[in-house]
Design a protein around this motif. Structure first.
Motif, PDB file in Angstrom:
ATOM      1  N   THR A   1       0.854  -1.191   0.000  1.00  0.00           N
ATOM      2  CA  THR A   1       0.000   0.000   0.000  1.00  0.00           C
ATOM      3  C   THR A   1       0.887   1.238   0.000  1.00  0.00           C
ATOM      4  O   THR A   1       1.978   1.231   0.572  1.00  0.00           O
ATOM      5  N   THR A   2       0.427   2.298  -0.640  1.00  0.00           N
ATOM      6  CA  THR A   2       1.153   3.560  -0.663  1.00  0.00           C
ATOM      7  C   THR A   2       0.635   4.456   0.454  1.00  0.00           C
ATOM      8  O   THR A   2      -0.571   4.702   0.550  1.00  0.00           O
ATOM      9  N   LEU A   3       1.539   4.931   1.304  1.00  0.00           N
ATOM     10  CA  LEU A   3       1.185   5.794   2.427  1.00  0.00           C
ATOM     11  C   LEU A   3       1.780   7.178   2.180  1.00  0.00           C
ATOM     12  O   LEU A   3       3.002   7.349   2.192  1.00  0.00           O
ATOM     13  N   VAL A   4       0.918   8.183   1.928  1.00  0.00           N
ATOM     14  CA  VAL A   4       1.362   9.562   1.725  1.00  0.00           C
ATOM     15  C   VAL A   4       1.308  10.260   3.082  1.00  0.00           C
ATOM     16  O   VAL A   4       0.219  10.531   3.606  1.00  0.00           O
ATOM     17  N   LEU A   5       2.477  10.546   3.648  1.00  0.00           N
ATOM     18  CA  LEU A   5       2.583  11.063   5.018  1.00  0.00           C
ATOM     19  C   LEU A   5       3.107  12.495   4.996  1.00  0.00           C
ATOM     20  O   LEU A   5       4.217  12.758   4.527  1.00  0.00           O
ATOM     21  N   SER A   6       2.294  13.427   5.502  1.00  0.00           N
ATOM     22  CA  SER A   6       2.731  14.820   5.619  1.00  0.00           C
ATOM     23  C   SER A   6       2.410  15.411   6.987  1.00  0.00           C
ATOM     24  O   SER A   6       2.599  16.603   7.201  1.00  0.00           O
TER      25      SER A   6
END
Length: 408
Positions: free
Chosen positions: A74-79
């Motif tokens: 899974t792709t986790l976009v963390l900001s």
């Protein structure tokens, strides 16, 4: 024409003239103005990105906090800057990437010590002066300078019409084998570059330096983007920002993407109720009971007995009991001793002329009572409640014997 009619006509002509001038000197034009975001688009910065992911055949969701990690692949976009409030999350995130996860990370988070294992660094180049030698190793930020020689990142006034666009070129990875590298037009301020030891890693590079770098970590990968979220809110609608988003996330049909834009904490009252509802209920009941007990009462706790006339004996007994309970034992003893002394003055002849010892002996003979016990009862102090009761009993017995009628 009368005077009132003339005045009315003059007012009408003036009104017509003003209206004609207003129509002749004004014009109606249409002006397009951006409408403020509403609904979910105003709350979720990745709302447009989620719609794009869905249109491309993938799945996306925005989570309020990183309380659990997504499944592998899974792709986790963390900001979110507060994702690592608990130390165990840092190790769990690293293990998740090595197990096959794809972490897409905002470069602003590289300053935290928990992400040093990534190995990517952010560098802020210095400006070069006109007098500096052309062979200087400092990187010139001419990619950011407008025609007027002003850096748009440091001067917000130059951003009123939007930042100037520049081109990012795909380098490394699969792009190195293609004849024509992919180029993406990006409209966002650039003020720093990313550096990584492996120069063959996939990256998107501008004149200022690398802006996106993707590295391998175990069976997973980490992508660090340096630009200021061009795919949040309306940013995805400009130039090639949608293509930039697809390149950064390495989006493929059927993928799953999780967005963590912020760390939304649970309200304190809600958290207290979730973790300690029983304690709160007991505390509220205790407070309610304390307030109920402290409030003024409208009547006595028990019904008052009917008012009746008490006998003299009950009055005397009640008074004596009150004196005993209120620590007036000495006063009660002295009263009993005075009552005996007054009676002896009336019943024994020459009592006032006798000494204390003779008085004691005379009372004992008259009442046929033990002189030693009577002497102890006439002592001024009482040692304890038991001794007081014995003295009172002895004095009352002597008084009654002395008051009894004498036999002829």
């Amino acid at each position: 024409m009368t005077r009132p009619h003339f005045i009315n006509l003059l007012v009408l002509l003036v009104t017509i003239a003003i209206g004609y001038w207003f129509i002749s000197n004004t014009q109606w034009v249409e002006e397009s103005r951006p409408q403020p975001l509403t609904g979910e688009a105003a709350i979720d910065p990745y709302y447009a990105a989620r719609l794009l992911v869905k249109a491309l055949g993938a799945h996306a969701q925005t989570l309020p906090r990183l309380d659990r990690l997504p499944p592998p692949n899974t792709t986790l976009v963390l900001s979110s800057h507060f994702w690592n409030l608990f130390s165990e999350q840092e190790k769990a995130l690293h293990e998740w990437v090595k197990a096959g996860g794809h972490l897409v990370l905002d470069a602003d988070l590289l300053d935290t010590a928990s992400l040093h294992w990534i190995g990517v660094k952010r560098v802020y180049p210095k400006r070069t002066s006109d007098a500096q030698d052309e062979s200087s190793k400092e990187v010139d930020v001419t990619d950011e300078v407008t025609d007027e020689g002003v850096n748009p990142y440091f001067d917000p006034e130059t951003l009123q019409d939007g930042p100037r666009c520049r081109t990012l070129e795909e380098i490394g990875g699969q792009a190195s084998s293609s004849s024509e590298p992919r180029r993406i037009s990006l409209c966002t301020p650039l003020h720093s570059r990313l550096e990584y030891a492996d120069k063959t890693a996939w990256r998107l590079q501008a004149r200022l330096g690398s802006q996106v770098i993707r590295i391998a970590e175990g069976r997973g990968k980490v992508t660090v983007f340096n630009t200021q979220d061009p795919f949040t809110y309306r940013g995805l609608l400009f130039e090639d920002h949608a293509q930039y988003f697809v390149a950064v996330t390495d989006l493929q049909r059927g993928d799953s993407i999780w967005f963590i834009p912020f760390e939304e904490g649970t309200p304190l009252l809600k958290l207290m109720w979730q973790k300690g509802a029983a304690v709160i209920v007991v505390a509220l009941l205790a407070i309610a009971a304390a307030l109920w007990r402290a409030t003024p009462r409208f009547g006595p706790l028990m019904a008052l007995p009917h008012a009746t006339r008490r006998s003299l004996r009950d009055q005397i007994v009640g008074s004596g009991e009150f004196v005993r309970r209120t620590k007036g034992q000495q006063a009660l003893l002295h009263a009993q001793q005075r009552a005996l002394d007054q009676l002896a003055r009336r019943r024994i002849a020459g009592y006032e002329t006798l000494s204390m010892q003779d008085r004691l002996a005379a009372i004992a003979r008259a009442c046929q009572f033990d002189a030693a016990e009577l002497g102890r009862a006439l002592a001024p102090e009482a040692d304890g409640a038991t001794a007081l009761e014995a003295k009172l009993h002895a004095l009352e017995s002597v008084r009654r014997r002395l008051a009894a009628p004498r036999k002829p």
